[in-house]
Design an enzyme around this catalytic site. Sequence first.
Site: not given
Lengths: 158, 203
Positions: B159, B167-168, B136, B194
Site C-alpha cells: 500500500n 491497511c493496518h 485478508y 483506534e
Amino acid sequence: MKTPFEALVRTHGATVLRVCRAVAGPDDAEDAWSEAFLAALRAYPELPDDANVEAWLVTIAHRKAIDQIRARRQAPLPTQELPEDSRAAPAVGGWQRDLWEDLATLPPKQRSAVVYHHVAGLPHREVAAILGGTPAAARRASADGIAALRRTYSGELR
Amino acid sequence: MSLTDLGLPDDDATLRRLSARLGQAAAEADLLDVAYRTIDSPLGTLLLAATPRGLVRVAFSIEATDEVLGELASRVSPRVLEDRPRLDPVARELGEYFEGRRRSFDVPVDLSLAAGFRREVVELLPRIAYGSTASYRQVAEMIGNPGATRAVGTACARNPVPLVLPCHRVVRADGATGAYRGGPEAKIALLALEKASGPAPAV
C-alpha cells in the site's frame, strides 16, 4: 533510471553557488542559483541518463549568472552619483570582492575555463566538451586566465 | 585564498534557504511533480509525498529515504523536491489522527504507485471502519474474489499510502496481527490507538 532532482540540489548545490558567485558576484549569485536550478528542473526529464550532471548544471549556472550581469547592466543606476571604484570597497562578510571582479575582466573563454576548472572542479576534458575545442586548448585558456589573475589580483592566489 | 574558496562561511545556511525557495518557485511554475516533507509521529519520522493530484506516498522510518524518493523519481517523475505547503493538510490530519481526534481522512489521494488489483484493494480499505478489523479473506470477498486472499496480503503490504488508506485494519483470520509496511509493532500500536479512541460515532 533518473535520480530524484532533490539529490542533484544536495550534491551539486554548493558547486553551482560557487560558479554563480565567481561569474555574477555575491549580490546576484543567489538569483542566478535559483534561476539555474529552476531551468534545470524544467529540462531534467529530457536529460539523457548517461549525461554528466555536474557539467550540465555548471553550464546552465554559468549562462544564468551571465544573464544576471546583463540584467544588472541594463538596470538604471539608483542614484545620480557615480559609484566609487569598487576595488576600494572593503571586503564584506569575508568576501574578497576584488577576486571576482578581476575574474569578470577576463575574456569570456578564459573566464569560463577558469570557473569550470578551478571553481567547479571539472577536469579539462569536461571543460573542453562544454566550451568546444580540445582539452589542451581548455587547459591553456585556464592557465592564461590564472596568469592574468595573478597580474591583476592584489591578494595571494594559490 | 584560492579560487575554490569563493564560498562564504555560512554556505550551509544559504543553501538550505535557497533549496526551500526553489521548492516554492518550482511549485509556482508547475514544475513540482512530487513534493515531499517529513513529520514526527508516535511511530517515528514519516515521509509524505504528494503530486498535484494528491497524496502519493506515506513512508515509515524503517524504509530508506533514498529508496523511497528513487522509486518516486522512476515511477512518477524525477522532478522531486522538498516542499512543505502541499503536504500541510495531510500533516495536520495525521496529527489529529494520532491524537485520537480524527477517524477518517479527507485529503485527495493519487494512486499512481498502485495499479490493477492492488489498486482495487487499497481503494476499498476506507470501508473498514475506524476501530474495527477485517481479515485478508474478508477483504478478498469484499472485492468479489474470495480466492485472492494472498494477493490481498501483497496489496496491503505494498500500500503506497498506509495510515490514510488503513491497511493496518486488515489482519489474519486467526486473529494474529500480520505483517505491516511500518513493522508489526506499528500495526499493533495503531490498532491499540483506534481501540482506545473508541468506535466511530453513529451518524
